[in-house]
Structures are given as C-alpha cells and as structure tokens.
Design an enzyme around this catalytic site. Structure first.
Site, PDB file in Angstrom:
ATOM      1  N   ARG A  69      43.909  32.691  33.580  1.00  0.00           N
ATOM      2  CA  ARG A  69      43.251  32.308  34.824  1.00  0.00           C
ATOM      3  C   ARG A  69      41.856  32.912  34.842  1.00  0.00           C
ATOM      4  NH1 ARG A  69      44.753  34.832  38.708  1.00  0.00           N
ATOM      5  NH2 ARG A  69      46.465  36.102  37.932  1.00  0.00           N
ATOM      6  N   LYS A 206      49.430  28.184  41.355  1.00  0.00           N
ATOM      7  CA  LYS A 206      48.601  29.125  42.114  1.00  0.00           C
ATOM      8  C   LYS A 206      47.679  28.388  43.096  1.00  0.00           C
ATOM      9  CE  LYS A 206      50.128  32.645  39.667  1.00  0.00           C
ATOM     10  NZ  LYS A 206      51.107  33.572  40.237  1.00  0.00           N
ATOM     11  N   HIS A 226      53.105  35.545  47.064  1.00  0.00           N
ATOM     12  CA  HIS A 226      53.244  35.789  45.618  1.00  0.00           C
ATOM     13  C   HIS A 226      54.468  36.688  45.405  1.00  0.00           C
ATOM     14  CE1 HIS A 226      51.002  37.205  41.705  1.00  0.00           C
ATOM     15  NE2 HIS A 226      51.889  36.273  41.445  1.00  0.00           N
ATOM     16  N   SER A 248      50.219  40.774  39.256  1.00  0.00           N
ATOM     17  CA  SER A 248      50.540  40.179  37.952  1.00  0.00           C
ATOM     18  C   SER A 248      50.805  41.301  36.944  1.00  0.00           C
ATOM     19  CB  SER A 248      49.370  39.323  37.461  1.00  0.00           C
ATOM     20  OG  SER A 248      49.018  38.392  38.449  1.00  0.00           O
ATOM     21  N   CYS A 250      53.473  43.224  36.498  1.00  0.00           N
ATOM     22  CA  CYS A 250      54.242  44.402  36.936  1.00  0.00           C
ATOM     23  C   CYS A 250      55.742  44.133  36.841  1.00  0.00           C
ATOM     24  CB  CYS A 250      53.878  44.782  38.362  1.00  0.00           C
ATOM     25  SG  CYS A 250      52.316  45.648  38.508  1.00  0.00           S
ATOM     26  N   ASP A 277      58.155  33.970  41.117  1.00  0.00           N
ATOM     27  CA  ASP A 277      56.703  34.109  41.298  1.00  0.00           C
ATOM     28  C   ASP A 277      56.206  33.787  42.710  1.00  0.00           C
ATOM     29  OD1 ASP A 277      54.165  34.733  40.163  1.00  0.00           O
ATOM     30  OD2 ASP A 277      53.687  32.614  39.968  1.00  0.00           O
ATOM     31  N   ARG A 371      52.679  32.063  26.820  1.00  0.00           N
ATOM     32  CA  ARG A 371      53.628  31.719  27.882  1.00  0.00           C
ATOM     33  C   ARG A 371      54.775  30.845  27.413  1.00  0.00           C
ATOM     34  NH1 ARG A 371      52.246  33.524  33.343  1.00  0.00           N
ATOM     35  NH2 ARG A 371      50.329  34.657  33.007  1.00  0.00           N
TER      36      ARG A 371
HETATM   37  C1  OXD Z   1      50.114  35.509  37.526  1.00  0.00           C
HETATM   38  C2  OXD Z   1      51.030  34.491  36.987  1.00  0.00           C
HETATM   39  O1  OXD Z   1      49.068  35.775  36.921  1.00  0.00           O
HETATM   40  O2  OXD Z   1      52.115  34.330  37.580  1.00  0.00           O
HETATM   41  O3  OXD Z   1      50.414  36.081  38.575  1.00  0.00           O
HETATM   42  O4  OXD Z   1      50.694  33.833  36.008  1.00  0.00           O
HETATM   43 MN    MN Z   2      52.162  35.301  39.496  1.00  0.00          MN
END
Ligand code: OXD
Ligand code: MN
Length: 588
Positions: A69, A206, A226, A248, A250, A277, A371
């Site tokens: 991102r 997102k 989130h 993100s 964690c 998420d 991913r």
């Molecule tokens: C983030 C994701 O960056 O879920 O939070 O990809």
């Molecule tokens: Mn996320």
C-alpha cells in the site's frame, strides 16, 4: 446484466474516458472465472501451480516497484481539507478529478474492462453494501472473486437502487510517480491508477470497507473498523465474540485463528474465526453491538506463516488460493516463503522472477509483504456464524500495539469513554534490529491511521456517540493488550500465539464480572492469579513485570499523546481531552 440507469450511465462515462476495446460483465460463475484463469495463464499474468498439491492455486508476481500500500499516494478528497483532517492527504475534489481524468484518458485502449458487481457482507444482509469495480486486470477480478461476494446475485440485489460505491481501477503503466489511490467519500467513489498491488486495487478492502465505509458509518450511525472478529467457545459450548484492532503486522490473522494451548484444548475451549481484518458494527434492536466481517477471504501476509505459527491460515491456502510475490519451488511447482519451514528450496524462483540456487541467494526469496488470497471457507476454524446476515454480538473490544516497555500485557478501560481514549492513544513501536533497542513510536488510533475516511477527531467523536446509543449494561467492555513487552535484554516476555488465549479468557471473565482486577493509573489490571498460567513455563516475577506500569515511561507517553492530539485543535472531543487529564493526574 442490469437495467439500472445510474449504473449504466456511470459505466458509459467511465468507458468513454478509458476507451477499453471490450467491456465484460463478471457474472460470478465458475465457468467464466475458469476462462479468465486460462487467459491469464496464457498471457503469463498468472502461473498455474502444482494442481495435485495445491488444487485451484495460482501465482502472480507484481512489478518490483508495486509491492505494498502507498500511504503517501492515498488521498481523501472531501470538499474541504478540514473534513479530511490533519492526518490524511487531501486535494480539492475538482482538482483531483481533473488531474486523474488526464491519466485515465485512453488508459484501457486495446484492453478489456471488467465490470465486477460485489457485495461487502452477505448478499442482502442489513449490514451489507454494494460496490461495482471497473478494472482492466484479470488478477483483480480473480482476487475480488475470493475476497468478496461477486456477480449476478449482487447486481440483482441492487436492482434500481442507486446506493452503490463506484470503483475505477486502471493498471496503466504501474508508474509509481503517477500512482494514485483516491477516495471521494461524498461521492461514494474510489479511483485507483498505476498500481496492481492488492491493497491499492482490490477496492472492496481498505478503500471501501474502511475508508468509504467509515465515512458512511459516521453519517448513518454505524462503524467500520480495522478489527478481527473471533468467537471463543467454552467447555459448555457457549460462544462469546471479541473484536480486536491492531496496527498492520501485529498478528491479527494469527489471533483470529488462534489454537488454544493443550491444557485449555483438553478442557474443551475452542476459537472460531469470523474475520481477520475488518469488522462492520451496528447496534441491534436489543441495544447490543453486532459485527459482521464484510469480506469473504483472507489477504494475508505469507512470510512467517507456518504450521506452528498459524496452522489454520496455512491450511486455508491449500486450495483455490492466489499467491502473490512469494517464491516458487521449481522442483515441484509449489510455493515457499521465509518462515514456512527451515528449508529454502535449492531450485527456486525468487519473487522477482530471478532463478536462484538456494546456496548463493543473498536476500529474501519471498517479498516480506508477499501475500496469499484464500477463501475464508477454506479455514478449518471458520465460524458457523460467518455468513450470518445479522452478525454476531460483541462482548469485548480489544485494542493492541507493539510496545516494548509501556503497555502491560492487558488492562481494562473503566468505561466506554475511557475505552475510546485507550483506542485513540494506541501506538506501535517499529522493531529495532539491535537487541533491547526501543523503536520509534507511531501513533495509530484504533489501528485506523491509514484507513479513516474523514477527520480523525470527528471519528473519535463518532465512537463516543456510539457509546451513548448502546445499552450501558450490554455495551462491549474495552481492553488493551500488548503481546510484545520486552525485558532489558530485548527478549519478548510473553510467549504469545496460542497462549494469548489465557488473556482472552481473563477478558471474557471480566465481561461477566467473574475475574478479579485492581485499579491502577491507567485502568484495571488483572489481580494476582487472575490470568491462568497453568502449564505455562513463566516465572511469577515475569508475569508481575508484564503487568506492571512504569509511571515515568507513561508520563513520557502522555507528552507524546498531547503532541499528537494537539494537531486536531478544537475539533478534538472534550471527552478525549478530559481522559488525557485524568491519566496525567493519576500518574502524578
Ligand atoms: C494491512 C493489511 O496493511 O491488512 O493492514 O494488508
Ligand atoms: Mn489490515
């Protein structure tokens, strides 16, 4: 597919601008998706993996400059800068539209525009919202087919309704200098250009489910967060639900799919995953807070995922999954990433496409942000309530961050308002390489810093308002956890992973007024013996340390919190300012 005039007019307008050679509606049928997979394999956009070991699985590689991102290229274009607030990038909507129109003009020439009707949430649920994404990428179509509910059923359920989010994505030249991820909340519009990486182009995630939805939630009286959602089943078979927000990286996916330690498993405790998420939350007619996961799949970080760290996530990736930017094991055409096991394949294609011999490689075989896009229904611990259109009732909300010294293992907020403050002061420290070194603090309220679609101060106010509408007896209790506390040598003090269940049990006991707690400057801490450590090799002194509050370090944090809140000026809700004052006085 539809006679909806608003949809068709918008589609025509976008097609006139981008000039695709063809327009193809995605009906959601397996037959159509299979054709697209074959086409993508033929052009090299996808690689078909070993279909015996990984049935239905494919591989995709993005451009090397397009792997994550891009917060600095992400904009919230509200009519005024104040509505977007101090922590979002902003540009005047007219100016941004004009700028982007130039980039989009002719961008799909010679290409196909796919029209994807999709639903965030089960089709027809009162929680759900519809989007339509126009894209020139088959990769996007196939990912959206996993991450959301797509196709004819969705466009049929929209009917003549004009309430849908208009999403436009063009891959163009993947030029990072001209990359834009733009939300126009007042227009329910998302425009993304010059990227092909998940978080920037799977616009349901997102961009819609957090940025646009948080704005809609503020207007309509609900919340887009989130947060993971998990159900914890006790030996009597009762299930209680928890939402948890972490920045993100964690371990949200790990917590959502936690496997209880042996001792609790034997007693009959289980964890069920509703989401990993995003949570959409509404107040039910009974005054309780209910949550759905608007997504249908997991877009998880691959490195670090193993049978040990997250058995359930790994199991979810064994079929019908798209892998992006991991490494390929050339011997059997399967996938590999750092942390999967200790055996990097010798005969391997690294994520960039370079052929490497395991003995000579000098970097990471898989990109650190590589991913898997896996269907949620693949997950062995998926909740039976996953498709429930009414959502699940939430007993507790948990906030967390990565703090080496500041936050104790767990504490409880005194009430909703204090809980909102605890969420608003969430922060994470970047992990420093040197042992014991403490990283830089990044404040990340409710883990929404990159995802709030309007002024963060107004977002705090919305949280406080929601609390007033909940039945005080039934409102979720709010907690803060920190799995990442370190000793003076920089070692993690808490085992984490499955043992986090012990903390969740204390949290649920608190929700039912069963477990003991002691008041402290920052909130309620577990009293001696309240966190069950049976069968855990943890020195009682270490647990004491984990639950201690160092007032000097907290005072430093208060200074940082004050600086952070100052940027919101008069817009900061007085309740937040009041809570900050209470904390400061308690610490003195
Ligand atoms: C983030 C994701 O960056 O879920 O939070 O990809
Ligand atoms: Mn996320």
């Amino acid at each position: 597919m539809t006679n909806n005039k608003v949809v068709l007019n918008w589609l025509n307008e976008m097609a006139e601008m981008t000039k695709p050679e063809k327009i193809v509606w995605i009906d959601g049928s397996e037959e159509q998706l299979e054709k697209l997979r074959a086409e993508a394999v033929a052009t090299g956009e996808l690689i078909k993996l070993n279909q015996e070991k990984l049935p239905g699985c494919y591989y995709h590689r993005t451009a090397e400059n397009d792997v994550a991102r891009v917060e600095d290229r992400t904009f919230i274009c509200t009519p005024t800068k104040e509505e977007a607030g101090p922590i979002n990038n902003w540009m005047d909507p007219a100016e941004m539209y004009a700028k982007l129109k130039k980039l989009y003009t002719g961008s799909m020439m010679g290409r196909t525009m796919y029209v994807i009707p999709y639903s965030m949430g089960p089709v027809g649920s009162p929680f759900s919202k519809i989007g339509i994404e126009l894209t020139d990428s088959i990769y996007v179509v196939l990912n959206m087919a996993i991450m959301t509910r797509i196709g004819k059923a969705v466009i049929d359920s929209l009917g003549d309704n004009t309430d849908f989010v208009k999403c436009l994505h063009a891959k163009k030249d993947v030029d990072p200098e001209e990359r834009y991820i733009v939300q126009f909340p007042q227009d329910s519009t998302i425009w993304s250009i010059n990227s092909a990486y998940g978080g920037n182009v799977l616009l349901g995630k997102k961009c819609f489910a957090l940025r646009i939805a948080s704005y809609l939630g503020m207007k309509e009286g609900w919340m887009a967060e989130h947060m993971l959602i998990l159900g914890l089943e006790n030996p009597k078979g009762e299930v209680k639900y928890i939402c948890a927000a972490f920045p993100s990286a964690c371990g949200k996916t790990n917590l959502a799919m936690l496997i209880p330690p042996e001792y609790l498993k034997k007693k009959g405790y289980k964890v069920w995953t509703v989401g990993d998420d995003i949570a959409w939350l509404r107040i039910g007619p009974d005054g309780r807070l209910y949550a759905i996961n608007p997504e249908a799949g997991f877009f998880g970080v691959a490195p670090g995922t193993s049978e040990k760290t997250n058995f359930n996530a790994l199991a979810a990736t064994k079929k019908n999954t798209i892998f992006t930017n991991v490494a390929i094991n050339n011997d059997d055409n399967t996938v590999w990433w750092e942390g999967l096991d200790k055996n990097p394949p010798e005969n391997c294609t690294e994520w960039t496409g370079k052929q490497v011999n395991g003995k000579t490689f000098d970097g990471k075989l898989a990109h650190p942000n590589s991913r898997f896009t896996a269907p949620a229904i693949n997950c062995p611990c998926i909740s039976s309530e996953f498709e429930n259109p009414q959502g699940v009732p939430i007993s507790a909300i948990v906030f967390g961050g990565r703090r080496a010294k500041t936050a104790p293992l767990v504490y409880q907020a005194r009430d909703w308002e204090h809980g909102v403050f605890v969420g608003a002061t969430m922060a994470s420290e970047t992990t420093a390489a040197a042992a014991g070194a403490v990283g830089v603090v990044r404040r990340d309220p409710m883990a929404m810093k990159p995802f709030v679609g309007y002024n963060m101060a107004d977002y705090f106010a919305h949280w406080i308002e929601m609390g007033k509408k909940l039945d005080p007896e039934k409102a979720p209790k709010i907690f803060h956890v920190n799995w990442f506390r370190q000793d003076d040598e920089g070692n993690f003090m808490w085992p984490g992973f499955g043992d986090n269940m012990r903390v969740l049990l204390w949290i649920l006991d608190r929700c039912e007024n069963r477990a003991g707690a002691v008041d402290s400057a920052i909130g309620y801490l577990p009293e001696d013996g309240a966190v069950d450590t049976t069968d855990l090799d943890l020195n009682p002194d270490v647990l004491k340390e984990l639950l201690s509050v160092d007032k000097d370090i907290w005072m430093e944090d208060v200074v940082n919190q004050k600086e952070y809140f100052a940027q919101f000026g008069d817009r900061l809700p007085k309740e937040i300012a009041k809570q900050l004052e209470i904390l400061e006085n308690n610490l003195k």
